[in-house]
Design a protein around this motif. Structure first.
Motif, short mmCIF file in Angstrom:
data_model
loop_
_atom_site.label_atom_id
_atom_site.label_comp_id
_atom_site.label_asym_id
_atom_site.label_seq_id
_atom_site.Cartn_x
_atom_site.Cartn_y
_atom_site.Cartn_z
N LEU A 65 0.83 -1.20 0.00
CA LEU A 65 0.00 0.00 0.00
C LEU A 65 0.87 1.26 0.00
N ALA A 66 1.92 1.21 0.78
CA ALA A 66 2.81 2.38 0.91
C ALA A 66 3.46 2.75 -0.43
N GLN A 67 3.56 1.77 -1.32
CA GLN A 67 4.22 2.04 -2.60
C GLN A 67 3.24 2.40 -3.72
N MET A 68 1.94 2.37 -3.43
CA MET A 68 0.95 2.63 -4.49
C MET A 68 0.63 4.12 -4.56
N SER A 69 0.56 4.63 -5.78
CA SER A 69 0.15 6.03 -5.94
C SER A 69 -1.36 6.12 -5.77
N PRO B 21 -11.67 11.13 2.43
CA PRO B 21 -10.27 11.12 2.89
C PRO B 21 -9.47 10.01 2.19
N GLU B 22 -8.19 10.26 1.94
CA GLU B 22 -7.39 9.23 1.28
C GLU B 22 -7.32 7.97 2.15
N ALA B 23 -7.43 8.17 3.46
CA ALA B 23 -7.40 7.01 4.37
C ALA B 23 -8.55 6.04 4.07
N VAL B 24 -9.65 6.59 3.55
CA VAL B 24 -10.79 5.73 3.21
C VAL B 24 -10.44 4.87 1.99
N ILE B 25 -9.75 5.46 1.06
CA ILE B 25 -9.32 4.71 -0.13
C ILE B 25 -8.31 3.64 0.30
N ASP B 26 -7.40 4.01 1.18
CA ASP B 26 -6.40 3.04 1.66
C ASP B 26 -7.06 1.82 2.28
N GLU B 27 -8.11 2.08 3.03
CA GLU B 27 -8.81 0.98 3.70
C GLU B 27 -9.39 0.00 2.68
N LYS B 28 -9.91 0.56 1.60
CA LYS B 28 -10.48 -0.30 0.54
C LYS B 28 -9.37 -1.15 -0.09
N VAL B 29 -8.26 -0.51 -0.37
CA VAL B 29 -7.15 -1.25 -0.99
C VAL B 29 -6.68 -2.36 -0.06
N ARG B 30 -6.60 -2.05 1.22
CA ARG B 30 -6.21 -3.08 2.20
C ARG B 30 -7.18 -4.27 2.15
N ASN B 31 -8.49 -3.93 2.12
CA ASN B 31 -9.49 -5.01 2.14
C ASN B 31 -9.38 -5.92 0.93
N LYS C 72 -4.29 3.34 -6.71
CA LYS C 72 -5.30 2.89 -5.73
C LYS C 72 -6.72 3.09 -6.29
N ILE C 73 -6.92 4.23 -6.91
CA ILE C 73 -8.25 4.51 -7.46
C ILE C 73 -8.58 3.49 -8.56
N ALA C 74 -7.60 3.19 -9.40
CA ALA C 74 -7.83 2.20 -10.47
C ALA C 74 -8.15 0.83 -9.87
N PHE C 75 -7.50 0.54 -8.75
CA PHE C 75 -7.69 -0.77 -8.11
C PHE C 75 -9.09 -0.92 -7.51
N VAL C 76 -9.72 0.19 -7.18
CA VAL C 76 -11.05 0.11 -6.56
C VAL C 76 -12.17 0.45 -7.56
N THR C 77 -11.79 0.65 -8.82
CA THR C 77 -12.80 0.96 -9.84
C THR C 77 -12.73 -0.10 -10.93
N ALA D 155 -10.47 -5.61 -12.68
CA ALA D 155 -9.95 -4.35 -12.13
C ALA D 155 -8.44 -4.45 -12.24
N GLU D 156 -7.84 -3.31 -12.50
CA GLU D 156 -6.43 -3.33 -12.84
C GLU D 156 -5.54 -3.47 -11.62
N GLY D 157 -4.57 -4.38 -11.68
CA GLY D 157 -3.58 -4.53 -10.62
C GLY D 157 -2.46 -3.53 -10.80
N VAL D 158 -1.35 -3.81 -10.14
CA VAL D 158 -0.18 -2.92 -10.28
C VAL D 158 1.00 -3.80 -10.62
N GLU D 159 1.31 -3.82 -11.90
CA GLU D 159 2.31 -4.76 -12.39
C GLU D 159 3.66 -4.57 -11.70
N ARG D 160 4.07 -3.30 -11.57
CA ARG D 160 5.42 -3.08 -11.02
C ARG D 160 5.56 -3.58 -9.59
N LEU D 161 4.41 -3.76 -8.90
CA LEU D 161 4.47 -4.26 -7.52
C LEU D 161 4.08 -5.73 -7.42
#
Ligand code: BGC
Length: 885
Positions: free
Chosen positions: A27-31, A286-296, A35-40, A51-57
């Protein structure tokens, strides 16, 4: 001794501190954009749902395949889009066997893996509240305990293959009528005791990785932006640590849904994507709300090893999976009645009748439809099982069953009454991909009936019509026009009530008399030649009726209701009336999703039998035994208009029963149909559900006794809708957009028992080919999650091996709230050789003798002692005894 119920699976192994640590690292390395792409969602026709992953990670894409009856493959180049078409989930529930559920899950998991999908969109654990619910076939029936036991085993079966399961449709999604807008008005206790426990069990005991938020509203707010549903209950109470996506198109907002706890919008950017980014930028989310989604989302992905062990394209065990489909189908068929004709023996000539007897197309339509790897038709299966010495006479007895069966109205006029100008049976049909008959028709062919339901139901891969019906091209899904020409000849002189169901415009012309609805240009041209123009829109009718329409509900999928027009015409026997029907799907709402809706139906005078059915009855009369396989059409987005078998199949069954009393009726339906109006009972009646691709062998082996019919009803078969919450509009389908769950917890057998109603067949019912004794009940109290156990001796007292489902009900408790007279507490499927017995212990969860106290906000024990009833259906109790708790 065996312990077969209330198995407490370990909680999700993907949820650990080590996983959380890796989640934080990624999560710390995602822009923010990543993150938005990952939740859309990104509706990607190469991968299907995505939904698109993050290839570089090293975060893979999320590639989802629809369930829950197998794997629906969108990518045509993967295994030719084919996967094992398993029996419908309702059939799986009818096995009452968690071991079958884990085998079912293992097939889905393995096939998802091998077809490049890391998430399977199933199971559906929506309680079957009304018998005509369009998705009843996708669920596990009316009881939360049975739903939970089957669902948990299924989820674990899928996830053991490293594929995420998805519990859907959360929450209170129990009807398709106006599904995208209806507001389910439900009290807390009913929600907690009846509708939510399967989701809770899938989370706590099944470790389900993902969930899907439903289309409907719950108590005023859309499920996908409802903080009570998404946060308080799902996260705080049930402890869910995975992610929840919206159903496809079920998200209606940006900040509201994001802040309420939805984790991903599907299938593509509706309100998230760039709009969510803007909401973060301007501080609404809040960005923290997006972070929580990515974590889930990352948590189960990482915890299940999906980063190290990604899915791909590989072979899967086609034959082995086909065998699983067959075994489950056999174990799911419910023998409702049998006068001794089954198992079939000593027959020389069998009449095999039904619209799909030489195909394996009977399955539910919509997103759960699977393109089979191969298939065995009932005709092929019976031929194999009966051998070459038995003659099998195959007769359809009915025109093909199509999505049009979902339209309300009268039975369609059978093809046999029509002649095309070429002399062929049926009508000359022409179809244009524009609403004004412009240019050359796109399709010109002979069609049997005038019956169309396009749009959603005709999407590629969604149309589960009889195999012999040639699906019309997708270009005709949106605005279109059609013309049917030929003649109509009837066998009896009398008054024929034509019943025309439509959305759009039409003219119906019978020998120069024209009936029309709305200002279709064609009418003008016709009016000149016509003896009379009857404009129904202007309330001018030749003859109409004020009688109430016995056709069921008119609402459909949140779209404008159809019109049903009736015109009574006196016709003479033997005269060929010139017929011409022109139709335009030109209502402003008609587009890609909502297409043509048209049926020419009728109520002919007494004694008029369709030529298809008449021929079948003749064949039946010449045979030793007749087997009629009737089917329904069921699919998401619409409920069925009534409990009746569609398309004249009731008349067919009546005619065959009259021709040969040695008739076995087999129902390939995913939900209850009316079985009370055939005049006489069939010699045997089998509820086969939608039995999947191995249906022919499964059915033949059950009918001939090579195996026992292993199924027991996972839902009550009502006599009619008046016995169910569909008895009045307020409770179904709702008034002014609201459906009131006034019946509370009294759904299914809970309602039948409380109101002392006699169903057609009770919950849990099903016969086999041997007999059973259940005796020596010992009830013991326990501490903890279980209130106690019930132990009985089960003995096979017949002369062949077989299976029985020992059902334990807990009843007679009192509480400050009205309690169901009894509730299923546990069950065990027992298989024994003749003469053998077994001591069987079933656990009784404390919840079976508790209620949800809405003030205390917790499950609270009722006042006992409870009466523990052990039997073979909810209405066939063999032994009982008290339990103190
Ligand atoms: C259905 C879901 C399904 C989704 C994707 C929706 O219409 O309700 O069950 O998973 O489509 O096909």
């Amino acid at each position: 001794m065996s312990e077969k119920s209330g198995v407490a699976w370990a909680n999700a192994d993907w949820d650990s501190a080590a996983t959380d640590e890796r989640v934080e690292g990624l999560l710390a390395q995602m822009s923010l954009d990543e993150k938005i792409a990952f939740v859309t969602g990104d509706l990607n026709w190469n991968f299907g749902f995505y939904a698109e992953g993050v290839e570089r990670l090293g975060i893979p894409n999320i590639q989802m395949a629809d369930g829950p009856a197998g794997v629906r493959i969108n990518k045509g180049d993967v295994h030719e889009g084919k996967a094992t078409s398993l029996p419908a989930p309702i059939a799986l529930a009818a096995t009452w066997d968690p071991a079958q559920a884990s085998a079912y899950g293992a097939v889905i998991g393995a096939e998802c893996r091998a077809t490049d999908h890391n998430v399977s969109l199933g199971p559906a654990v929506d309680i079957a509240r009304v018998p005509i619910g369009g998705r009843t076939f996708e669920s596990f029936g009316e009881d939360p305990h049975l739903q939970s036991e089957i669902g948990v085993a299924l989820v674990r079966g899928i996830q053991e293959q490293g594929v995420q399961a998805c519990a859907k449709h959360y929450a209170i999604n129990n009807q398709e009528d106006h599904r995208s807008s209806v507001d389910a008005m439900i009290d807390e206790r009913t929600m907690r005791e009846l509708y939510l426990p399967p989701f809770e069990a899938l989370i706590r005991d099944g470790g389900v990785a993902s969930m899907m938020g439903s289309f409907n509203r719950v108590n005023g707010e859309f499920a996908c932006e409802n903080p009570r549903i998404l946060r308080d209950i799902l996260r705080d109470d049930f402890g869910f640590r995975g992610w929840i996506m919206s159903d496809y198109g079920a998200n209606h907002s940006t900040a509201e849904a994001a802040n309420a706890g939805l984790d991903q919008e599907q299938p593509n950017e509706g309100f998230w994507g760039g709009q969510l980014r803007a909401a973060v930028d301007d501080g609404r989310v809040p960005e923290a709300v997006i972070d929580e989604k990515v974590r889930n989302i990352l948590r189960p992905m990482i915890g299940m090893g999906q980063l190290e062990n990604p899915v791909g394209i590989a072979d899967f065990a086609v034959d082995e999976h086909h065998a699983v489909a067959q075994a489950i189908a056999e174990d799911a068929m419910v023998l409702l009645r049998n006068d001794g004709i089954l198992p079939l023996g000593g027959v020389g000539r069998v009449a095999l009748i039904g619209p799909d007897v030489d195909a394996w197309s009977a399955q539910g339509g919509g997103s759960s439809q699977v393109r089979p790897t191969r298939g065995v038709s009932p005709a092929e299966g019976l031929r194999r099982a009966l051998g070459d010495d038995v003659e099998i006479l195959v007769e359809y007895g009915s025109d093909p069953v199509t999505p049009g069966a979902l339209l309300p109205g009268a039975d369609p006029v059978d093809s046999g009454f029509f002649r095309a100008p070429s002399g062929e049976v049926g009508l000359q049909a022409e179809y244009w991909a524009n609403p004004s008959f412009e240019g050359d028709p796109l399709v010109s062919r002979i069609d049997g009936r005038i019956e169309l339901l396009h749009g959603f139901h005709n999407f590629p891969g969604f149309n589960a019509a009889s195999a012999r019906y040639e699906r019309l091209p997708t270009e005709l899904n949106a605005q279109m026009s059609a013309r049917y020409t030929g003649t109509l000849t009837v066998p009896v002189t009398g008054a024929y009530r034509f019943v025309i169901t439509s959305l759009g415009s039409y003219t119906f012309e019978l020998d120069g008399r024209v009936v029309t609805r709305s200002g279709m240009a064609e009418v003008v041209e016709h009016a000149a030649e016509a003896e009379a123009v009857i404009d129904l829109a202007a309330d001018e009718v030749v003859a109409a009726t004020d009688e109430p329409r016995p056709y069921g509900w008119g609402g459909d999928g949140g779209q404008p209701d159809v019109e049903i027009d009736e015109v009574v015409v006196r016709l003479q026997a033997g005269r060929a009336y010139r017929i011409r029907m022109s139709y335009a799907a030109d209502h402003p709402s008609q587009g890609f999703l909502l297409g043509a809706k048209l049926r020419l139906g009728w109520v002919p005078p007494e004694g008029v039998l369709s030529p298809n059915a008449a021929r079948a009855a003749e064949v039946a009369a010449s045979a030793d035994v007749a087997v009629v396989i009737a089917r329904s059409y069921e699919a998401e987005a619409d409920d069925r208009p009534s409990m009746q078998l569609p398309g004249g199949q009731n008349d067919l069954i009546r005619a065959v029963l009259a021709a040969n009393p040695r008739t076995i009726v087999v129902l390939m339906t995913g939900a209850p149909v009316d079985i009370t109006g055939w005049g006489t009972d069939p010699a045997a009646l089998v509820q086969a559900w939608y039995p999947g691709q191995a249906q022919g062998d499964a059915l033949a082996r059950v009918l001939t006794g090579a195996v026992e019919p292993g199924g027991r009803l996972p839902l009550t078969l009502p006599v009619d809708l008046s016995q169910t919450p569909a008895r009045e509009a307020r409770t179904y389908p709702g008034i002014d957009g609201r459906v009131h769950y006034d019946e509370g917890v009294f759904v299914g057998y809970r309602g039948f028992d409380a109101h002392d109603l006699e169903p057609a067949y009770p919950f849990g019912h099903g016969l086999g080919y041997t007999t059973w004794e259940i005796e020596d009940l010992a009830v013991a109290s326990s501490d903890g999650d279980d209130a106690g156990t019930a132990t009985v001796t089960v003995r096979n007292t017949g002369s062949r091996s077989g299976s029985v489902v020992v059902q334990v009900y807990a009843g007679d408790v009192t509480a400050p709230v009205p309690m169901p007279p009894q509730q299923l507490a546990g069950f065990a499927k027992v298989r024994l050789e003749p003469g053998r017995s077994e001591r069987v212990t079933v656990r009784i969860p404390r919840r079976a003798v508790s209620y949800f106290d809405v003030d205390a906000h917790s499950w609270t024990p009722a006042t006992g002692p409870a009466e523990i009833r052990v039997g073979v259906s909810s209405r066939d109790i063999r032994v009982s005894g008290p339990l103190t708790f």
